[in-house]
Design an enzyme around this catalytic site. Structure first.
Site, mmCIF file in Angstrom:
data_model
loop_
_atom_site.group_PDB
_atom_site.id
_atom_site.type_symbol
_atom_site.label_atom_id
_atom_site.label_comp_id
_atom_site.label_asym_id
_atom_site.label_seq_id
_atom_site.Cartn_x
_atom_site.Cartn_y
_atom_site.Cartn_z
ATOM 1 N N ARG A 1 -3.487 -8.075 12.754
ATOM 2 C CA ARG A 1 -2.836 -6.754 14.008
ATOM 3 C C ARG A 1 -2.598 -7.529 15.446
ATOM 4 O O ARG A 1 -2.851 -8.720 15.636
ATOM 5 C CB ARG A 1 -4.613 -6.156 14.003
ATOM 6 N N HIS B 1 3.811 -1.861 9.816
ATOM 7 C CA HIS B 1 3.433 -0.342 10.470
ATOM 8 C C HIS B 1 2.104 -0.013 10.902
ATOM 9 O O HIS B 1 1.228 -0.796 10.876
ATOM 10 C CB HIS B 1 2.744 0.987 9.089
ATOM 11 N N GLU C 1 1.100 -1.485 -0.088
ATOM 12 C CA GLU C 1 -0.585 0.152 -0.235
ATOM 13 C C GLU C 1 0.708 1.023 0.197
ATOM 14 O O GLU C 1 2.066 1.512 0.372
ATOM 15 C CB GLU C 1 -1.137 0.199 0.924
#
Length: 391
Positions: free
Chosen positions: A265, A246, A120
């Protein structure tokens, strides 16, 4: 049957806990301005993301017909273009990228719902802070092993990666009670104005205190010492490849990614955490923040357009800034685009179009493959355009 190569589409909004509240959110502002059918702004709701694309979780629709965008594109393959359809297996109308406005604050298919990787790019709309990729480290049970190799001239070598992985895993799997105790001690020292130790900049101190106020006792707070802390100014961008950890901390961004919503996560979230898969799936390549910077370049022959071109084939993004009483023309792109007006208002026209498309802040529109396009405005217009081509 022919169809217009340029048309408005209906994006979707996502409410997540880390979104900004009500009209403070760019997502809510865009959704309201574009008059998404059925959208009612809730002043107490957190608006986190505006999705523009064909992801099955929350697909865009064609404004005029209310058809699902992927179904419309499958029925009109010329809008995607044969080369892109063949290169990215897009004959079913699914675009290879997902475009988002984001406001921040295989296994287990019920959680990771598609097989796509997720590189991304984040392009700042407002001052924006991010944590990206492991680098500076704090003591842990295997700190001695790490320190023995920390000065290596090859930080991406096999032994170095193992040392980094072991340290990160040790921190992320530490006993919860011990994590809370150490965080409480650290936060108390910071609040009391205690002396900083090596590696603790004022930026990091302020970040730890802010994260603790939002996620008290969370292991993710220690990532302030494990990852680069990157500040982006409006118009700056970073790219994060698959497997690079990130956490977006604050600000408003335009984000483009491969057509995936998979997120593993481990901290700073009320959602499901999957530490084993996170630990096993990272790259563990230590590097400075400069590795991730996407250097903007002019977009072909356009005078007021800036190209952000990450090192992957699935997408690129162009920022278009049209001044008052000005016009900006883009030559044909050999693939489909999705664009959003992020500021101002104006018109979009194209060769063969019977009438220009009236766009204003929040309007989202599709541009078919091999379509030249012009943007004009009486008062000023900013557009962000995501596209894909196949070489």
């Amino acid at each position: 049957m022919s169809t217009s190569p340029v048309f408005k589409i209906i994006p979707t909004t996502q409410k997540y806990d880390w979104g900004k509240i009500g009209t403070n959110s760019k997502v809510a502002q865009f959704a309201s301005a574009s008059k998404i059918p059925g959208f009612i702004l809730e002043e107490s709701a957190p608006y986190a993301e505006l999705w523009m694309g064909t992801h099955p979780k929350s697909p865009s629709r064609v404004l005029e017909s209310n058809a699902v965008l992927s179904e419309h594109l499958a029925a009109h393959p010329e809008l995607i273009g044969k080369r892109v359809a063949d290169r990215f297996d897009a004959s079913n109308g699914n675009l290879p990228f997902l475009f988002k406005t984001e406001v921040l604050f295989a296994q287990q298919p019920d959680i990771y719902k598609d097989a796509n990787h997720k590189p991304e790019m984040a392009l700042a709309l407002t001052p924006f802070a991010a944590l990206c990729e492991l680098t500076a480290l704090i003591p842990a049970t295997i700190v001695a092993d790490f320190l023995a190799i920390a000065g290596s001239s090859d930080p991406t070598g096999p032994a170095e990666k193992v040392a980094l992985k072991n340290l990160f895993a040790a921190v992320m799997t530490a006993d919860e009670a011990q994590v809370k105790t150490q965080l409480d001690t650290l936060v108390a020292r910071y609040k009391a104005g205690g002396a900083k130790v090596e590696g603790e900049s004022q930026d990091i101190v302020e970040l730890v205190l802010r994260l603790d106020s939002q996620f008290p006792g969370d292991i993710g707070i220690f990532c302030a010492f494990l990852l680069n802390y990157v500040h982006l100014k409006p118009g700056e961008a970073i790219f994060l490849g698959a497997g690079e950890p990130h956490a977006y901390i604050s600000g408003d961004i335009m984000e483009c990614m491969a057509n995936s919503d998979n997120v593993i996560r481990a901290g700073l979230t009320p959602k499901l955490r999957d530490i084993p898969n996170l630990v096993s799936g990272l790259t563990y390549e230590a590097s400075p923040p400069s590795k991730h910077v996407v250097t903007p370049t002019p977009f072909r022959t356009a005078a007021s357009s800036t190209l952000y071109d990450p090192p992957i084939p699935e997408f690129s993004v162009v920022q278009v800034v049209v001044g008052a009483d000005a016009k900006e023309t883009h030559p044909m792109v050999a693939g489909p685009s999705i664009a959003i007006a992020t500021e101002g208002s104006g018109f979009v026209s194209w060769t063969g179009g019977s009438a220009a498309l009236d766009v204003r802040q929040g309007d989202v529109f599709f541009i078919g493959a091999n379509t030249d396009i012009s943007f004009s405005s009486a008062s000023g217009l900013t557009v962000h355009r995501a596209f894909v081509e196949a070489n």
